[in-house]
Design a protein around this motif. Structure first.
Motif, PDB file in Angstrom:
ATOM      1  N   ARG A  51     -16.969 -21.263 -15.982  1.00  0.00           N
ATOM      2  CA  ARG A  51     -15.856 -21.168 -16.886  1.00  0.00           C
ATOM      3  C   ARG A  51     -14.713 -20.261 -16.116  1.00  0.00           C
ATOM      4  O   ARG A  51     -14.570 -19.112 -15.633  1.00  0.00           O
ATOM      5  N   ASN A  52     -13.834 -21.185 -15.437  1.00  0.00           N
ATOM      6  CA  ASN A  52     -12.578 -20.815 -14.557  1.00  0.00           C
ATOM      7  C   ASN A  52     -11.675 -22.037 -14.645  1.00  0.00           C
ATOM      8  O   ASN A  52     -11.890 -22.912 -14.010  1.00  0.00           O
ATOM      9  N   ALA A  53     -10.462 -21.542 -15.020  1.00  0.00           N
ATOM     10  CA  ALA A  53      -9.315 -22.579 -15.092  1.00  0.00           C
ATOM     11  C   ALA A  53      -8.905 -23.228 -13.831  1.00  0.00           C
ATOM     12  O   ALA A  53      -8.739 -24.503 -13.552  1.00  0.00           O
ATOM     13  N   ASP A  54      -8.919 -22.276 -12.610  1.00  0.00           N
ATOM     14  CA  ASP A  54      -8.556 -22.967 -11.317  1.00  0.00           C
ATOM     15  C   ASP A  54      -9.616 -24.043 -10.837  1.00  0.00           C
ATOM     16  O   ASP A  54      -9.549 -25.270 -10.138  1.00  0.00           O
ATOM     17  N   VAL A  55     -10.869 -23.635 -10.872  1.00  0.00           N
ATOM     18  CA  VAL A  55     -12.336 -24.563 -10.900  1.00  0.00           C
ATOM     19  C   VAL A  55     -11.994 -25.990 -11.624  1.00  0.00           C
ATOM     20  O   VAL A  55     -12.028 -27.076 -10.714  1.00  0.00           O
ATOM     21  N   ALA A  56     -11.823 -25.629 -12.541  1.00  0.00           N
ATOM     22  CA  ALA A  56     -11.582 -26.758 -13.696  1.00  0.00           C
ATOM     23  C   ALA A  56     -10.295 -27.689 -13.234  1.00  0.00           C
ATOM     24  O   ALA A  56     -10.625 -28.992 -13.242  1.00  0.00           O
ATOM     25  N   ALA A  57      -9.511 -26.985 -12.978  1.00  0.00           N
ATOM     26  CA  ALA A  57      -8.055 -28.035 -12.382  1.00  0.00           C
ATOM     27  C   ALA A  57      -8.468 -28.713 -11.400  1.00  0.00           C
ATOM     28  O   ALA A  57      -7.972 -29.893 -11.030  1.00  0.00           O
ATOM     29  N   PHE A  58      -9.155 -28.232 -10.360  1.00  0.00           N
ATOM     30  CA  PHE A  58      -9.617 -29.000  -9.222  1.00  0.00           C
ATOM     31  C   PHE A  58     -10.331 -30.101  -9.333  1.00  0.00           C
ATOM     32  O   PHE A  58     -10.001 -31.340  -9.144  1.00  0.00           O
ATOM     33  N   PHE A  59     -11.499 -30.154 -10.364  1.00  0.00           N
ATOM     34  CA  PHE A  59     -12.372 -31.143 -10.665  1.00  0.00           C
ATOM     35  C   PHE A  59     -11.579 -31.947 -11.708  1.00  0.00           C
ATOM     36  O   PHE A  59     -11.886 -33.128 -11.615  1.00  0.00           O
ATOM     37  N   LYS A  60     -10.685 -31.592 -12.543  1.00  0.00           N
ATOM     38  CA  LYS A  60     -10.088 -32.304 -13.230  1.00  0.00           C
ATOM     39  C   LYS A  60      -9.044 -33.467 -12.364  1.00  0.00           C
ATOM     40  O   LYS A  60      -9.159 -34.683 -12.804  1.00  0.00           O
ATOM     41  N   ALA A  61      -8.543 -32.725 -11.519  1.00  0.00           N
ATOM     42  CA  ALA A  61      -7.625 -33.639 -10.581  1.00  0.00           C
ATOM     43  C   ALA A  61      -8.481 -34.596  -9.899  1.00  0.00           C
ATOM     44  O   ALA A  61      -7.968 -35.710  -9.672  1.00  0.00           O
ATOM     45  N   GLU A  62      -9.987 -34.396  -9.634  1.00  0.00           N
ATOM     46  CA  GLU A  62     -10.462 -35.206  -8.870  1.00  0.00           C
ATOM     47  C   GLU A  62     -10.929 -36.371  -9.897  1.00  0.00           C
ATOM     48  O   GLU A  62     -10.986 -37.607  -9.445  1.00  0.00           O
ATOM     49  N   VAL A  63     -11.426 -35.930 -11.067  1.00  0.00           N
ATOM     50  CA  VAL A  63     -11.580 -37.249 -12.012  1.00  0.00           C
ATOM     51  C   VAL A  63     -10.218 -38.187 -12.007  1.00  0.00           C
ATOM     52  O   VAL A  63     -10.457 -39.206 -12.161  1.00  0.00           O
ATOM     53  N   LYS A  64      -8.913 -37.475 -12.203  1.00  0.00           N
ATOM     54  CA  LYS A  64      -7.975 -38.207 -12.324  1.00  0.00           C
ATOM     55  C   LYS A  64      -7.689 -39.243 -10.897  1.00  0.00           C
ATOM     56  O   LYS A  64      -7.150 -40.375 -11.150  1.00  0.00           O
ATOM     57  N   ARG A  65      -7.767 -38.478 -10.163  1.00  0.00           N
ATOM     58  CA  ARG A  65      -7.577 -39.428  -8.645  1.00  0.00           C
ATOM     59  C   ARG A  65      -8.546 -40.512  -8.694  1.00  0.00           C
ATOM     60  O   ARG A  65      -7.994 -41.616  -8.399  1.00  0.00           O
ATOM     61  N   VAL A  66      -9.873 -40.636  -9.154  1.00  0.00           N
ATOM     62  CA  VAL A  66     -10.550 -41.723  -8.864  1.00  0.00           C
ATOM     63  C   VAL A  66     -10.250 -42.558 -10.159  1.00  0.00           C
ATOM     64  O   VAL A  66     -10.189 -43.907 -10.188  1.00  0.00           O
ATOM     65  N   PHE A  67     -10.039 -42.002 -11.145  1.00  0.00           N
ATOM     66  CA  PHE A  67      -9.495 -42.992 -12.212  1.00  0.00           C
ATOM     67  C   PHE A  67      -8.454 -43.751 -12.121  1.00  0.00           C
ATOM     68  O   PHE A  67      -8.308 -44.870 -12.422  1.00  0.00           O
ATOM     69  N   GLU A  68      -7.322 -43.163 -11.572  1.00  0.00           N
ATOM     70  CA  GLU A  68      -6.176 -43.788 -11.022  1.00  0.00           C
ATOM     71  C   GLU A  68      -6.223 -44.699  -9.856  1.00  0.00           C
ATOM     72  O   GLU A  68      -5.144 -45.386  -9.535  1.00  0.00           O
ATOM     73  N   SER A  69      -7.202 -44.578  -9.236  1.00  0.00           N
ATOM     74  CA  SER A  69      -7.276 -45.339  -8.010  1.00  0.00           C
ATOM     75  C   SER A  69      -7.760 -46.809  -8.118  1.00  0.00           C
ATOM     76  O   SER A  69      -8.783 -46.986  -8.496  1.00  0.00           O
ATOM     77  N   PRO A  70      -6.877 -47.779  -7.866  1.00  0.00           N
ATOM     78  CA  PRO A  70      -7.422 -49.204  -7.991  1.00  0.00           C
ATOM     79  C   PRO A  70      -8.573 -49.643  -7.034  1.00  0.00           C
ATOM     80  O   PRO A  70      -8.966 -50.677  -7.305  1.00  0.00           O
ATOM     81  N   THR A  71      -8.443 -48.835  -5.836  1.00  0.00           N
ATOM     82  CA  THR A  71      -9.542 -49.175  -5.064  1.00  0.00           C
ATOM     83  C   THR A  71     -11.125 -48.467  -5.186  1.00  0.00           C
ATOM     84  O   THR A  71     -12.110 -49.073  -4.938  1.00  0.00           O
ATOM     85  N   LEU A  72     -10.997 -47.512  -6.390  1.00  0.00           N
ATOM     86  CA  LEU A  72     -12.109 -46.682  -6.544  1.00  0.00           C
ATOM     87  C   LEU A  72     -12.775 -47.136  -7.918  1.00  0.00           C
ATOM     88  O   LEU A  72     -13.970 -46.721  -8.488  1.00  0.00           O
ATOM     89  N   SER A  73     -11.618 -47.383  -8.901  1.00  0.00           N
ATOM     90  CA  SER A  73     -12.287 -47.735 -10.278  1.00  0.00           C
ATOM     91  C   SER A  73     -11.371 -49.098 -10.868  1.00  0.00           C
ATOM     92  O   SER A  73     -10.294 -49.253 -10.471  1.00  0.00           O
ATOM     93  N   ALA A  74     -11.997 -49.485 -12.048  1.00  0.00           N
ATOM     94  CA  ALA A  74     -11.245 -50.812 -12.721  1.00  0.00           C
ATOM     95  C   ALA A  74     -11.422 -50.562 -14.162  1.00  0.00           C
ATOM     96  O   ALA A  74     -12.597 -49.803 -14.491  1.00  0.00           O
ATOM     97  N   ALA A  75     -10.808 -51.402 -14.871  1.00  0.00           N
ATOM     98  CA  ALA A  75     -10.926 -51.155 -16.299  1.00  0.00           C
ATOM     99  C   ALA A  75     -12.048 -51.976 -16.594  1.00  0.00           C
ATOM    100  O   ALA A  75     -12.865 -52.767 -15.916  1.00  0.00           O
ATOM    101  N   PHE A  76     -12.808 -51.514 -17.800  1.00  0.00           N
ATOM    102  CA  PHE A  76     -13.853 -52.305 -18.161  1.00  0.00           C
ATOM    103  C   PHE A  76     -13.642 -53.646 -18.902  1.00  0.00           C
ATOM    104  O   PHE A  76     -12.490 -53.885 -19.230  1.00  0.00           O
TER     105      PHE A  76
END
Length: 131
Positions: A106-131
């Motif tokens: 439970r730490n907002a800074d740690v959560a922000a780091f991992f949330k940014a990683e989820v967003k990075r992969v989600f938004e990357s057209p080379t790492l993910s695609a729509a279902f």
């Protein structure tokens, strides 16, 4: 117990863990954001809950890693302050039979780091695609 959001990257995520039921309930109530990336092979299985979650408003994508790679994360960020990770695959067998580990921070800074990683992969057209 998340109240506002769930961001995740998960290798295996099955209907048998109840996490999908919780997310569906939160989505039905409105005002709850779900964004996630699932392994392409695992999410293609009939037991994957992604279709029901997308239908209720979750923003989900499947990984598209090169060379038949796997999205092997077991990462969940809740309400921009709680991070859950470890070896635990979100499946019934992992819950009942496997020797797994799970950590919660439970730490907002740690959560922000991992949330940014989820967003990075989600938004990357080379790492993910729509279902």
């Amino acid at each position: 117990k998340a109240q506002t959001s769930a961001y995740f990257m998960m290798f295996t995520f099955a209907k048998s863990t109840t996490i999908d039921d919780v997310l569906l309930t939160r989505l039905q109530g409105g005002g709850f954001e779900v964004m996630g990336v699932l392994d392409g092979g695992q999410s293609a299985q009939k037991w994957s809950p992604h279709k029901a979650l997308i239908k209720k408003g979750a923003r989900l994508r499947r990984e598209t890693l090169p060379n038949n790679g796997k999205l092997h994360h077991k990462l969940l960020v809740l309400d921009d302050r709680t991070v859950i990770g470890g070896s635990f695959n979100y499946t019934g067998p992992a819950n009942r039979y496997n020797d797994e580990n799970l950590f919660l921070v439970r730490n907002a800074d740690v959560a922000a780091f991992f949330k940014a990683e989820v967003k990075r992969v989600f938004e990357s057209p080379t790492l993910s695609a729509a279902f």
